[in-house]
Design an enzyme around this catalytic site. Structure first.
Site, mmCIF file in Angstrom:
data_model
loop_
_atom_site.group_PDB
_atom_site.id
_atom_site.type_symbol
_atom_site.label_atom_id
_atom_site.label_comp_id
_atom_site.label_asym_id
_atom_site.label_seq_id
_atom_site.Cartn_x
_atom_site.Cartn_y
_atom_site.Cartn_z
ATOM 1 N N SER A 1 104.901 145.291 76.644
ATOM 2 C CA SER A 1 103.550 145.831 76.833
ATOM 3 C C SER A 1 102.540 144.728 77.108
ATOM 4 O O SER A 1 101.700 144.843 78.002
ATOM 5 C CB SER A 1 103.098 146.606 75.585
ATOM 6 O OG SER A 1 103.935 147.713 75.390
ATOM 7 N N ASP B 1 106.357 143.189 73.258
ATOM 8 C CA ASP B 1 106.499 142.113 74.241
ATOM 9 C C ASP B 1 106.343 142.605 75.681
ATOM 10 O O ASP B 1 105.586 142.019 76.463
ATOM 11 C CB ASP B 1 107.853 141.395 74.074
ATOM 12 C CG ASP B 1 108.013 140.811 72.679
ATOM 13 O OD1 ASP B 1 106.989 140.665 71.992
ATOM 14 O OD2 ASP B 1 109.147 140.516 72.286
ATOM 15 N N CYS C 1 109.644 116.254 54.345
ATOM 16 C CA CYS C 1 110.928 116.257 53.623
ATOM 17 C C CYS C 1 111.885 115.222 54.242
ATOM 18 O O CYS C 1 111.638 114.029 54.137
ATOM 19 C CB CYS C 1 111.498 117.677 53.616
ATOM 20 S SG CYS C 1 112.803 117.900 52.399
ATOM 21 N N TYR C 2 112.940 115.656 54.902
ATOM 22 C CA TYR C 2 113.851 114.725 55.566
ATOM 23 C C TYR C 2 113.063 113.796 56.498
ATOM 24 O O TYR C 2 113.337 112.598 56.591
ATOM 25 C CB TYR C 2 114.890 115.520 56.362
ATOM 26 C CG TYR C 2 115.980 114.700 57.012
ATOM 27 C CD1 TYR C 2 117.153 114.421 56.334
ATOM 28 C CD2 TYR C 2 115.837 114.222 58.317
ATOM 29 C CE1 TYR C 2 118.164 113.680 56.934
ATOM 30 C CE2 TYR C 2 116.840 113.469 58.915
ATOM 31 C CZ TYR C 2 118.005 113.207 58.223
ATOM 32 O OH TYR C 2 118.994 112.464 58.817
ATOM 33 N N LYS D 1 105.451 135.494 68.353
ATOM 34 C CA LYS D 1 105.094 136.912 68.250
ATOM 35 C C LYS D 1 103.621 137.114 67.843
ATOM 36 O O LYS D 1 102.923 137.946 68.422
ATOM 37 C CB LYS D 1 106.005 137.577 67.210
ATOM 38 C CG LYS D 1 106.017 139.072 67.261
ATOM 39 C CD LYS D 1 106.978 139.549 68.320
ATOM 40 C CE LYS D 1 107.185 141.026 68.341
ATOM 41 N NZ LYS D 1 108.236 141.390 69.306
ATOM 42 N N HIS E 1 106.997 121.141 51.445
ATOM 43 C CA HIS E 1 106.947 121.864 52.724
ATOM 44 C C HIS E 1 105.583 122.527 52.927
ATOM 45 O O HIS E 1 105.358 123.634 52.444
ATOM 46 C CB HIS E 1 108.060 122.919 52.765
ATOM 47 C CG HIS E 1 109.407 122.301 52.924
ATOM 48 N ND1 HIS E 1 109.942 121.991 54.150
ATOM 49 C CD2 HIS E 1 110.310 121.893 52.010
ATOM 50 C CE1 HIS E 1 111.126 121.427 53.984
ATOM 51 N NE2 HIS E 1 111.374 121.357 52.697
ATOM 52 N N GLY F 1 107.425 148.606 73.656
ATOM 53 C CA GLY F 1 107.437 147.602 72.592
ATOM 54 C C GLY F 1 106.355 146.550 72.862
ATOM 55 O O GLY F 1 105.772 146.508 73.945
ATOM 56 N N GLY G 1 115.470 118.779 57.022
ATOM 57 C CA GLY G 1 116.834 118.990 57.498
ATOM 58 C C GLY G 1 117.793 118.947 56.327
ATOM 59 O O GLY G 1 117.435 118.456 55.252
ATOM 60 N N GLU H 1 104.538 123.881 55.506
ATOM 61 C CA GLU H 1 104.611 124.959 56.491
ATOM 62 C C GLU H 1 104.927 126.330 55.893
ATOM 63 O O GLU H 1 104.750 127.343 56.560
ATOM 64 C CB GLU H 1 105.648 124.611 57.578
ATOM 65 C CG GLU H 1 107.109 124.605 57.125
ATOM 66 C CD GLU H 1 107.567 123.298 56.482
ATOM 67 O OE1 GLU H 1 106.736 122.578 55.907
ATOM 68 O OE2 GLU H 1 108.776 123.001 56.531
#
Ligand code: XMP
Length: 518
Positions: free
Chosen positions: A234, A232, A84-85, A374, A174, A230, A57, A176
């Site tokens: 579909s 989503d 981190c934070y 996604k 980090h 598209g 953060g 991630e």
């Protein structure tokens, strides 16, 4: 099997990377949810996660009013990973000292192992080292009692801490982000080994779970869905079709602003191959008529959006028995509409994909993808048998070619643009570049310039090529496509598409430009 029975809770302190943490956890095949940092302790107890991750953060833990969790969180006995934070909060809670770093550390650093690694670190270090991504202005100066320092960097003597007995871990870097190449291993080890999750969150299990939930929700009711072609909508259509077959009717509005042969492809994929009930509405004339004389980009969007709703409503009115409206809302839509970092309610962005249907339609909402990122939507799409190219396609805006034809939209322009775009995309696939870039398309410029063809002069339109690389579509850089490839694309467009005698390449970044031209 209940695939939600094992789960990780991620508490968000406002880092730009928080969604990435969730994606890494999901990649370890474990369900997780992102919640604001001030989630009620009682709610957390009830939620009963196998592990908790505290995000990074922008604030300092020693600031007045700095975001914090209820102190009792640390005493729940649930494994915690602070990033981190999050690590600084953890250290401070147990009596450590956090101070401003002498030197802000931002960017790559070499993490060096100091002691025996312990269970979290399995294969994260190679020969005692691992490259990591740092982004912090504070650091832990004194570690709390019971903790040990695992590793350090040049600028952070305390870059990773642990209390193995109490399952508490903190990292200043980090794990991630992609810039921490072995970060995925760390997140994976945390959720699978420390939190002992088995990894039930797989495409096959997600589909089975969604299918039974849809059946339970819908019963014998009828459902309608606006299919756009598209990813989503579909995948939502394929999934709901798997669950309830012909209780689902899809409405596919061909607005005349789609890519070359797109309407036929959508029909082939869904109606012919998968047996999905799809009503195709050929509305090109209505859209072109409504767009006549409209040049302002915002006005064009409004015209296209409103007409879409009108047509969808007309069709829906014919499917009188339908009581459910299905939508391809995905998890990032849910997070975004939850109201930022401090918002409490996870309210759902209703009608997100069909652009705001009127209240009086009063249908129940069916949103089977609303827990998925996604990448996960794509993975289950492939598992459901959708074509690879459809599932991995670059984003395409709702208003379609309407925002890629500058000024007034005309059929002649749309036809030219469709052909040019098909050549461009074809060459990108053939050269292997399609998957290396985030989004590519052509733009129609309604200006004419002089050219020569054979012995004669021509006076024809300009096509612009756009290709960008981006992670989040908020910022983007232009792709450095090889000159040879650009040359081949330009040659083909000029030779094969009547009405074009000039092709240019867009070398603008976002910001200050945007990805679409409009
Ligand atoms: P811009 O042009 O704002 O685009 O840099 C960022 C991303 O959003 C896509 N885009 C849209 N997607 N409906 C959509 O579903 C829209 O109206 C729309 N407008 C832009 C754009 O293609 C790019 O990926």
């Amino acid at each position: 099997m209940d695939i939600h029975s094992e789960k990780i809770l991620i508490l968000d302190f406002g880092s730009q990377y928080t969604q990435l943490i969730a994606r890494r956890v999901r990649e370890a095949h474990v369900y997780c949810e992102l919640h604001p940092f001030d989630m009620d302790l009682e709610a957390i107890r009830e939620y009963d996660p196998q592990g908790i991750i505290l995000s990074g953060g922008p604030k300092s833990v020693y600031d007045d009013g700095a975001p914090a969790v209820e102190e009792a969180l640390f005493e729940l006995g649930i494994p915690i990973l602070g990033i981190c934070y999050g690590m600084q909060l953890l250290a401070r809670h147990f009596g450590g000292k956090v101070v401003p770093a002498g030197k802000r550390e931002y960017g790559h650093a070499d993490l060096v192992l100091k002691n025996k690694p312990g269970p979290l670190w399995g294969s994260f270090f190679v020969e005692g080292k691992s490259p990591v991504w740092m982004s912090h202005g504070d650091h832990v100066e004194e570690i709390p009692l019971g903790f040990e320092v695992v590793a350090q960097t040049d600028n952070a003597p305390v870059a990773a801490i642990q209390d193995v007995d109490r399952h508490l871990y903190g990292v200043q870097f980090h794990p991630e982000v992609n810039h921490t190449p072995r970060g995925e291993i760390l997140v994976n080890t945390f959720v699978r080994k420390i939190c002992q999750c088995k990894g039930q969150w797989t495409p096959g299990h997600i589909i089975n779970d969604a299918v039974s939930r849809i059946r339970e929700q819908v019963g014998t009711d009828k459902v309608i869905l606006g299919l756009s072609g598209g990813v989503d909508s579909s995948v939502a259509a394929a999934l709901i079709n798997r669950a309830i077959g012909d209780q689902l009717t899809c409405v596919f509005v061909d607005n005349g602003l789609l890519r070359l042969a797109e309407g036929d492809q959508v029909m082939a994929t869904f109606a012919e191959n998968m047996g999905v009930k799809v009503l195709r509405v050929n509305a090109e004339d209505r859209f072109l008529q409504a767009l006549r004389g409209v040049t302002d980009p915002e006005q064009k969007r409004r015209v296209i959006g409103n007409l879409f709703i009108n047509i969808f409503e007309e069709e829906a009115a014919r499917i009188t028995a339908a009581t459910w409206l299905a939508q391809g809302t995905i998890y990032p839509d849910v997070i975004e509409s939850a109201g930022g970092k401090t918002g409490k309610a996870h309210s759902i962005k209703s009608h997100h994909n069909v652009g705001g249907l009127p209240e009086y339609m009063k249908l129940n909402l069916l949103e089977p993808l609303k827990e998925l990122f996604k990448d996960e939507v794509r993975a289950i799409g492939e598992e459901l048998g959708l074509p690879h190219q459809m599932v991995w396609r670059h984003p395409f805006p709702g208003p379609g070619l309407g925002v890629r034809i500058l000024g007034e939209v005309k059929k002649e322009y749309a036809d030219i643009l469709r052909q040019a775009d098909a050549i461009y995309i074809d060459e990108l696939y053939a050269s292997g570049y399609y998957n290396k870039i985030s989004q590519a398309f052509t733009v129609f410029l309604p200006v004419k310039s002089v050219g020569v063809m054979g012995d004669g002069r021509t006076y024809e339109y300009v096509i612009a090529l756009r290709a960008v690389e981006t992670k989040d579509f908020m910022t983007a850089g232009w792709s450095k496509l090889p000159y040879e490839l650009m040359g081949r694309i330009a040659n083909r467009i000029i030779n094969e598409v009547r009405g074009v005698n000039r092709v240019v390449y867009d070398i603008s970044s976002k910001p200050p430009s945007t990805i679409e031209w409009e």
